[in-house]
Motif scaffolding. Structure first.
Motif, short mmCIF file in Angstrom:
data_model
loop_
_atom_site.label_atom_id
_atom_site.label_comp_id
_atom_site.label_asym_id
_atom_site.label_seq_id
_atom_site.Cartn_x
_atom_site.Cartn_y
_atom_site.Cartn_z
N ALA A 40 -38.19 -32.87 4.94
CA ALA A 40 -38.59 -34.55 5.01
C ALA A 40 -39.58 -35.16 3.94
O ALA A 40 -39.95 -36.24 3.87
CB ALA A 40 -37.85 -35.56 5.78
N LEU A 41 -41.05 -34.32 4.45
CA LEU A 41 -42.11 -34.98 4.26
C LEU A 41 -42.05 -34.40 2.39
O LEU A 41 -43.33 -34.49 1.41
CB LEU A 41 -42.58 -34.90 4.75
N GLY A 42 -41.50 -33.92 1.75
CA GLY A 42 -41.90 -32.90 0.46
C GLY A 42 -43.17 -32.39 0.72
O GLY A 42 -43.68 -31.94 -0.26
N PRO A 46 -48.82 -37.94 2.83
CA PRO A 46 -48.47 -36.56 3.41
C PRO A 46 -49.27 -35.90 3.06
O PRO A 46 -50.11 -35.35 3.12
CB PRO A 46 -47.13 -37.26 3.68
N ALA A 47 -49.32 -36.14 1.70
CA ALA A 47 -49.75 -34.76 0.77
C ALA A 47 -51.57 -34.68 0.83
O ALA A 47 -52.29 -34.09 0.61
CB ALA A 47 -49.56 -34.97 -0.76
N ASP A 48 -52.06 -36.21 1.82
CA ASP A 48 -53.37 -36.17 1.78
C ASP A 48 -53.67 -35.22 3.29
O ASP A 48 -55.17 -35.63 3.33
CB ASP A 48 -53.72 -37.86 1.69
N VAL A 49 -52.91 -35.32 4.56
CA VAL A 49 -53.18 -34.58 4.93
C VAL A 49 -53.74 -33.54 4.73
O VAL A 49 -52.49 -32.66 4.42
CB VAL A 49 -51.88 -34.57 5.77
N ASP A 50 -54.77 -33.09 5.09
CA ASP A 50 -55.07 -31.64 5.31
C ASP A 50 -54.99 -30.58 6.42
O ASP A 50 -54.56 -29.61 6.54
CB ASP A 50 -56.50 -31.71 5.18
N ALA A 51 -54.82 -31.41 7.68
CA ALA A 51 -54.63 -30.52 8.87
C ALA A 51 -53.48 -31.11 9.63
O ALA A 51 -53.34 -32.10 10.61
CB ALA A 51 -56.10 -30.19 10.01
#
Length: 352
Positions: free
Chosen positions: A290-292, A268-273
């Motif tokens: 939930a995704l932090g 999830p942290a890799d998603v920019d948009a």
């Protein structure tokens, strides 16, 4: 891979502040606890303004199902044609160059379907392929992009358009004081969106600046069919909205997102948009927790919700339109996600 060439959102001209809509709806209810509850609900959903299909004074219990559906057809055809024309113009394509039109709505009934009704007036070819979708609800914007991708993977020289036309205000049950109806009356707005995409073999694929569709995934969650949808009868369309939805999204949909991203070596942290359907502030809060992720991860969804309300299937197109205008850096990763009746989630991985 599928390449998005253009995406556009359009709205009916009747725009009102949330406070104006609140007071108009309060007039349909007798004074007392129900009116106070309506105002609290409207204050809680973080919507500042919305576009409506009709002038505000034309809403009320006098509008039966037949009347509102006829108004749906008239307004949806006008908005849908405009969205299609603007999107084609942005991409530099003529209507006759479209090979597929997929249309989605869940706020009105049309047979022939909307894309058939607008085909001649918009200049589409008589042999254009048509896929009307109904019943996917708010998830249909993301689902439609996934289905376009499937079509274009097998026909890489084609150009395909997704048209979403949602006039949520026309489903209003003016005197219904159920919590589901009060929430729907506070959240949903009206609008249309269109997204144009081409396959890898199309002449415009290489020169376009829009994102590529990397992959898509659909998921049903068994035993949840009763949580979201329409109760349809002589009264029209009455919202079914389970209180458990934010918890369900926070638990199971978050797991599905992590699984989908992991299949592509992403977290999830890799998603920019994050192009997330703004089902409401509680949905967005549950998902980010939930995704932090920080609240700012869904800032685009919160802005869309505040500016135009929940547009059902057209919301993700409105949010993607905003990202496109901002010009994401090459290599940026996007995740489009929507939730709808079933209960179901739809995920689309994008890369600029």
């Amino acid at each position: 891979m599928t390449r998005v060439l253009a995406v556009r959102s359009v709205f009916p001209p009747h725009r009102h502040r949330q406070s104006e809509i609140t007071e108009a709806l309060a007039r349909f209810l007798p004074p007392g606890p129900d009116t106070a509850l309506l105002r609290r609900v409207h204050d809680s959903v973080r919507v500042d303004s919305r576009h409506l299909a009709l002038p505000l004074e034309r809403y009320g219990p006098q509008n039966d199902f037949g009347t509102t559906n006829a108004l749906f057809l008239e307004t949806a055809l006008r908005l849908g044609t405009l969205a299609l024309e603007l999107t084609l113009a942005d991409a530099g394509l003529a209507p006759g160059e479209l090979d597929l039109v997929m249309s989605t709505t869940v706020t009105g009934l049309a047979t022939p379907s909307l894309e058939a009704r607008l085909a001649a007036r918009a200049g589409l070819r008589p042999d254009v392929r048509r896929v009307p979708l109904f019943g996917l609800g708010c998830a249909a914007g993301a689902a439609g992009v996934g289905h376009l991708h499937d079509h274009l993977a097998g026909r890489p020289g084609h150009a395909a358009l997704l048209l979403s036309t949602e006039l949520c205000s026309l489903t209003l049950q003016a005197t219904d004081t159920s919590m589901a109806n009060l929430v729907a009356g506070a959240l949903f707005g009206d609008g249309a969106g269109a997204l144009l995409a081409v396959g890898a073999g199309h002449p415009l694929h290489a020169s376009a600046a829009g994102p590529e569709v990397v992959a898509a995934r659909s998921r049903l969650y068994p035993g949840t069919e009763h949580l979201l949808g329409w109760d349809i009868g002589h009264w029209g369309m009455r919202m079914v909205l389970g209180r458990e939805l934010p918890d369900l999204v926070g638990l199971h949909v978050a797991e599905e997102i992590e699984s989908f991203l992991a299949a592509h070596d992403l977290k999830p942290a890799d998603v920019d948009a994050w192009i997330c359907h703004p089902g409401g502030p509680r949905i967005l809060d549950a998902l980010s927790g939930a995704l932090g992720l920080p609240e700012s991860a869904f800032a685009a969804s919160r802005r869309s919700l505040a500016a135009v309300g929940n547009l059902s299937s057209a919301s993700v197109l409105h949010i993607l339109d905003g990202f496109q205008n901002a010009g994401p850096a090459p290599g940026s990763v996007g995740l489009m996600l929507g939730f709808g009746p079933g209960f179901a989630s739809e995920l689309v991985l994008l890369r600029w």
